[in-house]
Design a protein around this motif. Structure first.
Motif, PDB file in Angstrom:
ATOM      1  N   UNK A 205      31.404  31.252  -2.011  1.00 19.96           N
ATOM      2  CA  UNK A 205      30.573  30.051  -1.973  1.00 19.96           C
ATOM      3  C   UNK A 205      29.179  30.392  -1.455  1.00 19.96           C
ATOM      4  N   UNK A 206      28.167  29.665  -1.878  1.00 21.23           N
ATOM      5  CA  UNK A 206      26.834  29.860  -1.314  1.00 21.23           C
ATOM      6  C   UNK A 206      26.763  29.267   0.095  1.00 21.23           C
ATOM      7  N   UNK A 207      25.722  29.591   0.818  1.00 21.41           N
ATOM      8  CA  UNK A 207      25.521  28.971   2.115  1.00 21.41           C
ATOM      9  C   UNK A 207      26.458  29.475   3.185  1.00 21.41           C
ATOM     10  N   UNK A 208      27.013  28.551   3.973  1.00 21.88           N
ATOM     11  CA  UNK A 208      27.778  28.916   5.164  1.00 21.88           C
ATOM     12  C   UNK A 208      29.120  28.193   5.218  1.00 21.88           C
ATOM     13  N   UNK A 209      30.120  28.908   5.762  1.00 24.43           N
ATOM     14  CA  UNK A 209      31.435  28.332   6.022  1.00 24.43           C
ATOM     15  C   UNK A 209      31.575  28.132   7.523  1.00 24.43           C
ATOM     16  N   UNK A 210      32.006  26.937   7.913  1.00 17.17           N
ATOM     17  CA  UNK A 210      32.094  26.567   9.323  1.00 17.17           C
ATOM     18  C   UNK A 210      33.492  26.051   9.601  1.00 17.17           C
ATOM     19  N   UNK A 211      34.100  26.509  10.686  1.00 15.46           N
ATOM     20  CA  UNK A 211      35.438  26.086  11.082  1.00 15.46           C
ATOM     21  C   UNK A 211      35.360  25.451  12.469  1.00 15.46           C
ATOM     22  N   UNK A 212      35.759  24.191  12.561  1.00 15.60           N
ATOM     23  CA  UNK A 212      35.816  23.476  13.826  1.00 15.60           C
ATOM     24  C   UNK A 212      37.280  23.296  14.197  1.00 15.60           C
ATOM     25  N   UNK A 213      37.679  23.778  15.369  1.00 15.22           N
ATOM     26  CA  UNK A 213      39.066  23.647  15.805  1.00 15.22           C
ATOM     27  C   UNK A 213      39.579  24.941  16.380  1.00 15.22           C
ATOM     28  N   UNK A 214      40.809  24.889  16.840  1.00 13.41           N
ATOM     29  CA  UNK A 214      41.432  26.069  17.447  1.00 13.41           C
ATOM     30  C   UNK A 214      42.916  26.067  17.101  1.00 13.41           C
ATOM     31  N   UNK A 215      43.550  27.183  17.382  1.00 14.18           N
ATOM     32  CA  UNK A 215      44.968  27.309  17.094  1.00 14.18           C
ATOM     33  C   UNK A 215      45.368  28.760  17.008  1.00 14.18           C
ATOM     34  N   UNK A 216      46.632  29.027  16.729  1.00 10.16           N
ATOM     35  CA  UNK A 216      47.148  30.402  16.773  1.00 10.16           C
ATOM     36  C   UNK A 216      46.531  31.336  15.750  1.00 10.16           C
ATOM     37  N   UNK A 217      45.919  30.811  14.703  1.00 10.27           N
ATOM     38  CA  UNK A 217      45.340  31.678  13.673  1.00 10.27           C
ATOM     39  C   UNK A 217      43.854  31.962  13.881  1.00 10.27           C
ATOM     40  N   UNK A 218      43.270  31.382  14.902  1.00  5.99           N
ATOM     41  CA  UNK A 218      41.812  31.500  15.019  1.00  5.99           C
ATOM     42  C   UNK A 218      41.349  32.944  15.170  1.00  5.99           C
ATOM     43  N   UNK A 219      41.888  33.682  16.116  1.00  9.31           N
ATOM     44  CA  UNK A 219      41.416  35.048  16.338  1.00  9.31           C
ATOM     45  C   UNK A 219      41.650  35.948  15.131  1.00  9.31           C
ATOM     46  N   UNK A 220      42.835  35.940  14.524  1.00  4.78           N
ATOM     47  CA  UNK A 220      43.022  36.762  13.319  1.00  4.78           C
ATOM     48  C   UNK A 220      42.056  36.401  12.194  1.00  4.78           C
ATOM     49  N   UNK A 221      41.797  35.110  12.005  1.00  2.00           N
ATOM     50  CA  UNK A 221      40.898  34.694  10.935  1.00  2.00           C
ATOM     51  C   UNK A 221      39.450  35.069  11.245  1.00  2.00           C
ATOM     52  N   UNK A 222      39.071  34.979  12.519  1.00  3.15           N
ATOM     53  CA  UNK A 222      37.716  35.381  12.881  1.00  3.15           C
ATOM     54  C   UNK A 222      37.492  36.868  12.594  1.00  3.15           C
ATOM     55  N   UNK A 223      38.519  37.663  12.845  1.00  3.52           N
ATOM     56  CA  UNK A 223      38.396  39.099  12.573  1.00  3.52           C
ATOM     57  C   UNK A 223      38.328  39.372  11.080  1.00  3.52           C
ATOM     58  N   UNK A 224      39.104  38.644  10.285  1.00  7.00           N
ATOM     59  CA  UNK A 224      39.130  38.868   8.837  1.00  7.00           C
ATOM     60  C   UNK A 224      37.888  38.321   8.137  1.00  7.00           C
ATOM     61  N   UNK A 225      37.310  37.253   8.693  1.00  9.63           N
ATOM     62  CA  UNK A 225      36.189  36.593   8.024  1.00  9.63           C
ATOM     63  C   UNK A 225      35.004  36.467   8.989  1.00  9.63           C
ATOM     64  N   UNK A 226      34.371  37.584   9.309  1.00 13.18           N
ATOM     65  CA  UNK A 226      33.293  37.570  10.310  1.00 13.18           C
ATOM     66  C   UNK A 226      32.066  36.777   9.869  1.00 13.18           C
TER      67      UNK A 226
END
Length: 345
Positions: A205-226
């Motif tokens: 996608x163009x532009x920016x992807x933003x994620x608001x929230x927390x949970x057990x997948x946050x850290x793994x997803x942050x590492x995969x999608x910097x």
């Protein structure tokens, strides 16, 4: 009417069930009804597996029943299928108490996503749990039809609402977003496996992807999608600027029973992109406010062209006073039907 709500999801948890019950109570009290809540905060608790922030009550039917008796309610509503809900559903029929239940979460799919437990087994357990209910309240007709096909009895529609004073267009752009390129594609909710967030984050996608929230997948997803921006949990009164900033609100879940966040985003003017599955197909009923497609990228790009004014108008149809009125009406209808069945048995 004095209503006792038994729920395993309650403050300080942050999720759709807590939001729904909190708004139900606030609106129901304005209609002249009284509510008491039996929640995990009144018991010793342990952390839920894979969800340490969710506490499960250590209790028994006797302990829950004593609390119900102490409140002397006119009606009991069991909101969840956790330890408190199970205890209450065991105690009520053995003490002559009618009760209603609600179905907020697709636990069978959530469980199957984490452990090798077939969804059919979980549905069988849930069917037994709800079988004693005088009425099973669900958010959408699609969900009611699905549960009926699975053998669940007495479904009743209970639509959701949105707080139009809290969720409205806001001009102030959150500080974290000011340096990001447009357009903004936003996800808001729990960051957990069942939310299918990877389907959003992997899109080109163009532009920016933003994620608001927390949970057990946050850290793994942050590492995969910097390249995606994870801003963490925001208090409900601070969410409107994020929804308002979104050019498109992306809802990738395939398992939610409704998706309160979609109408919150719409109320702030953000069009929705989602898969054509239960939940989105019940909320996004007008192609002018969102696009549903198995091609989520196409839905995201197409939603950029939609009218924010139409989105706000669509969300205005969902109000908590109307939701509370229907909830109370369901209780009266469920009790009357149950008493009729008892008299004819």
């Amino acid at each position: 009417m004095k209503i006792c709500i038994v729920t395993d999801a309650w403050r300080p948890q942050v999720n759709g069930v807590v939001v729904t019950l909190s708004n139900l109570i606030a609106a129901g009290e304005k209609l002249g009804h009284e509510f008491v809540v039996i929640g995990p905060d009144q018991f010793h608790t342990i952390a839920a597996p894979s969800y340490p922030e969710i506490r499960l009550a250590l209790t028994s039917p006797k302990a829950v029943g004593e609390l119900i008796r102490a409140h002397r309610p006119d009606h009991i509503h069991i909101a969840t299928e956790g330890p408190l809900g199970v205890a209450a559903s065991y105690w009520c029929p053995r003490n002559g108490e009618l009760f209603t239940t609600s179905y907020h979460t697709r636990f069978p799919e959530y469980v199957e996503a984490r452990w090798p437990i077939p969804a059919a087994w979980s549905y069988a357990a849930l069917r037994r749990f709800h079988s004693g209910s005088a009425g099973l309240m669900v958010a959408t007709q699609t969900l009611a039809d699905d549960l009926s096909a699975r053998g669940f009895q007495r479904p009743m529609l209970w639509p959701r609402g949105v707080d139009q004073t809290l969720f409205r267009p806001v001009e102030d752009l959150p500080t974290e977003l000011k340096s990001l390129p447009r357009p903004f594609f936003l996800y808001c909710g729990r960051v957990a496996p069942e939310k299918n967030i990877e389907a959003f984050l992997t899109l080109d996608l163009p532009g920016s992807k933003i994620v608001v929230g927390d949970g057990p997948s946050r850290l793994p997803l942050q590492e995969r999608f910097p390249k995606a921006l994870f801003v963490g949990v925001k208090a409900r009164h601070n969410l409107a600027p994020y929804y308002s900033a979104a050019d498109v609100f992306v809802f990738p879940s395939r398992t939610d029973t409704f998706g309160n966040v979609m109408i919150e985003a719409l109320a702030c003017g953000a069009p929705v992109a989602a898969f054509p599955v239960p939940g989105p197909i019940d909320v996004i009923t007008d192609p002018r406010v969102g696009l549903l497609s198995e091609d989520l990228r196409a839905a995201c790009l197409g939603a950029l062209q939609l009218s924010r004014a139409d989105c706000r108008a669509h969300a205005a149809r969902y109000t908590w006073p109307e939701s509370a009125r229907i909830f109370i009406d369901n209780i009266f209808r469920a009790r009357a039907a149950a008493l009729t069945r008892r008299a004819s048995a």
